[in-house]
Design a protein around this motif. Sequence first.
Motif, short mmCIF file in Angstrom:
data_model
loop_
_atom_site.label_atom_id
_atom_site.label_comp_id
_atom_site.label_asym_id
_atom_site.label_seq_id
_atom_site.Cartn_x
_atom_site.Cartn_y
_atom_site.Cartn_z
N LEU A 51 143.84 77.75 59.12
CA LEU A 51 143.61 78.27 57.77
C LEU A 51 144.92 78.63 57.07
O LEU A 51 145.13 78.32 55.90
N THR A 52 145.85 79.27 57.80
CA THR A 52 147.11 79.67 57.16
C THR A 52 147.99 78.46 56.87
O THR A 52 148.78 78.48 55.91
N MET A 53 147.87 77.39 57.66
CA MET A 53 148.61 76.16 57.33
C MET A 53 148.03 75.52 56.07
O MET A 53 148.77 75.05 55.20
N VAL A 54 146.70 75.48 55.97
CA VAL A 54 146.07 74.93 54.77
C VAL A 54 146.42 75.78 53.54
O VAL A 54 146.63 75.26 52.45
N ALA A 55 146.54 77.09 53.74
CA ALA A 55 146.90 77.99 52.64
C ALA A 55 148.37 77.84 52.23
O ALA A 55 148.76 78.29 51.15
N GLY A 56 149.18 77.22 53.10
CA GLY A 56 150.61 77.10 52.82
C GLY A 56 151.40 78.31 53.24
O GLY A 56 152.58 78.44 52.90
N LEU A 57 150.77 79.21 54.00
CA LEU A 57 151.43 80.44 54.43
C LEU A 57 152.11 80.29 55.79
O LEU A 57 152.85 81.18 56.21
N ASN A 58 151.84 79.17 56.47
CA ASN A 58 152.36 78.93 57.82
C ASN A 58 152.89 77.49 57.84
O ASN A 58 152.13 76.56 57.58
N PRO A 59 154.17 77.29 58.09
CA PRO A 59 154.73 75.92 58.05
C PRO A 59 153.98 74.97 58.98
O PRO A 59 153.61 75.33 60.10
N ILE A 60 153.75 73.76 58.51
CA ILE A 60 153.05 72.73 59.28
C ILE A 60 154.07 72.00 60.17
O ILE A 60 155.13 71.61 59.70
N THR A 61 153.71 71.84 61.46
CA THR A 61 154.60 71.12 62.38
C THR A 61 154.39 69.62 62.28
O THR A 61 155.35 68.85 62.17
N THR A 62 153.13 69.19 62.34
CA THR A 62 152.82 67.77 62.22
C THR A 62 151.62 67.59 61.30
O THR A 62 150.82 68.50 61.12
N GLY A 63 151.51 66.38 60.72
CA GLY A 63 150.38 66.10 59.84
C GLY A 63 150.58 66.69 58.46
O GLY A 63 151.70 67.01 58.03
N GLY A 64 149.47 66.86 57.74
CA GLY A 64 149.57 67.40 56.39
C GLY A 64 148.21 67.75 55.81
O GLY A 64 147.16 67.52 56.43
N VAL A 65 148.25 68.32 54.61
CA VAL A 65 147.04 68.73 53.88
C VAL A 65 147.16 68.23 52.45
O VAL A 65 148.19 68.47 51.79
N VAL A 66 146.14 67.52 51.98
CA VAL A 66 146.11 67.02 50.61
C VAL A 66 144.98 67.71 49.86
O VAL A 66 143.83 67.70 50.32
N VAL A 67 145.30 68.33 48.73
CA VAL A 67 144.30 68.99 47.89
C VAL A 67 144.25 68.23 46.57
O VAL A 67 145.23 68.21 45.81
N GLU A 68 143.14 67.59 46.31
CA GLU A 68 142.94 66.79 45.09
C GLU A 68 144.15 65.87 44.83
O GLU A 68 144.80 65.95 43.78
N ASN A 69 144.44 65.04 45.83
CA ASN A 69 145.47 63.99 45.74
C ASN A 69 146.90 64.52 45.71
O ASN A 69 147.83 63.74 45.43
N ARG A 70 147.11 65.79 46.02
CA ARG A 70 148.49 66.31 46.08
C ARG A 70 148.73 66.97 47.43
O ARG A 70 148.00 67.89 47.81
N GLU A 71 149.73 66.47 48.16
CA GLU A 71 150.04 67.06 49.46
C GLU A 71 150.74 68.40 49.26
O GLU A 71 151.70 68.50 48.50
N ILE A 72 150.26 69.40 49.93
CA ILE A 72 150.81 70.75 49.74
C ILE A 72 152.14 70.88 50.47
O ILE A 72 152.40 70.23 51.47
N ASP A 73 153.00 71.76 49.94
CA ASP A 73 154.27 72.05 50.60
C ASP A 73 154.55 73.55 50.61
O ASP A 73 155.69 73.98 50.75
N GLY A 74 153.49 74.33 50.47
CA GLY A 74 153.62 75.79 50.47
C GLY A 74 152.41 76.41 49.79
O GLY A 74 151.47 75.71 49.41
N PRO A 75 152.41 77.74 49.62
CA PRO A 75 151.27 78.39 48.95
C PRO A 75 151.22 78.02 47.48
O PRO A 75 152.22 77.62 46.89
N GLY A 76 150.04 78.14 46.88
CA GLY A 76 149.90 77.85 45.45
C GLY A 76 148.57 78.36 44.92
O GLY A 76 147.65 78.66 45.69
N PRO A 77 148.46 78.50 43.60
CA PRO A 77 147.24 79.04 43.00
C PRO A 77 146.03 78.12 43.13
O PRO A 77 144.91 78.53 42.82
N ASP A 78 146.26 76.87 43.58
CA ASP A 78 145.12 75.97 43.80
C ASP A 78 144.32 76.35 45.04
O ASP A 78 143.23 75.84 45.27
N ARG A 79 144.87 77.30 45.85
CA ARG A 79 144.18 77.78 47.04
C ARG A 79 144.14 79.31 47.04
O ARG A 79 145.18 79.96 47.15
#
Length: 283
Positions: A51-79
């Motif tokens: 959950l904290t990786m999806v929120a952008g609060l915990n750095p991702i080691t491998t893989g990624g998360v895409v929210v509405e066609n945009r890969e996240i790189d940290g916390p944001g108001p979209d989450r």
Amino acid sequence: MPGYIEIFNLGKTYDTPNGPAIIVEEFNLNMTQGEYICLLGHSGCGKSTVLTMVAGLNPITTGGVVVENREIDGPGPDRGVVFQSPCLMPWMTAMDNVMLGVNQVYPHASKSERRDMAGYYLTLVGLGNSLHTRAADLSQGMQQRVGIARAFALRPKMLLLDEPFGMLDSLTRMELQEVLLEILVQDKVTTMMITHDVDEALFMSDRVVMMTNGPRARVGKLIDIPFERPRNRTEVLEHNAYYDIRGDMIGFLEEQDHKKLKTDAAKREASRDQEEQSCLAPA
């Protein structure tokens, strides 16, 4: 098939004195817009890490998360995130606590527009008569309502809930579950929630992600929840499939318990063998 939220090969590794510790690996999940997902598993299986990786609060080691066609790189108001403790400023009113986020996300809106937005969501969660009450003077359940209103007021694409009802008594818990579901039906916000409660997962979610034990936790099983929305608690409990699905979920958790016992026993045996070899080795 791509989803509104795409979580692909998500993994988290921490460096320790004994070498890398892989907490989560190859966690894969697609979510459709407006879908409600619960993460369920034993303590320490990596639910909060995901959950904290999806929120952008915990750095991702491998893989990624895409929210509405945009890969996240940290916390944001979209989450928007709601934790077990709402983390309010106790000296500030309910309104001012919600306005903290609204002012940051909507700086170009007028002050009256921002206050209307905050007041609207506080009223939706049942705090219309407590807008100007200090957080310190609110009950625990009311404080959590402020936390939920604060998250919704940002109008996020995704809501992330880390056991938001875990510290509440059972009656307040059930009331807030229904308040949250009413807002979610109205706003159609895609939601991921962590819970340890099988019945809460059954009542709230569209699908339940059963996680394997950590370390190296991943998706162990996906369970579809067939109950229609909006949901009535009595009708859900009386549904023909309720106890079959509940039994399936508990069966998975018991299976993970059994695997942990076997793993722990194997580790103890290996440790004893190592000690014996050490004692028999020539000085």
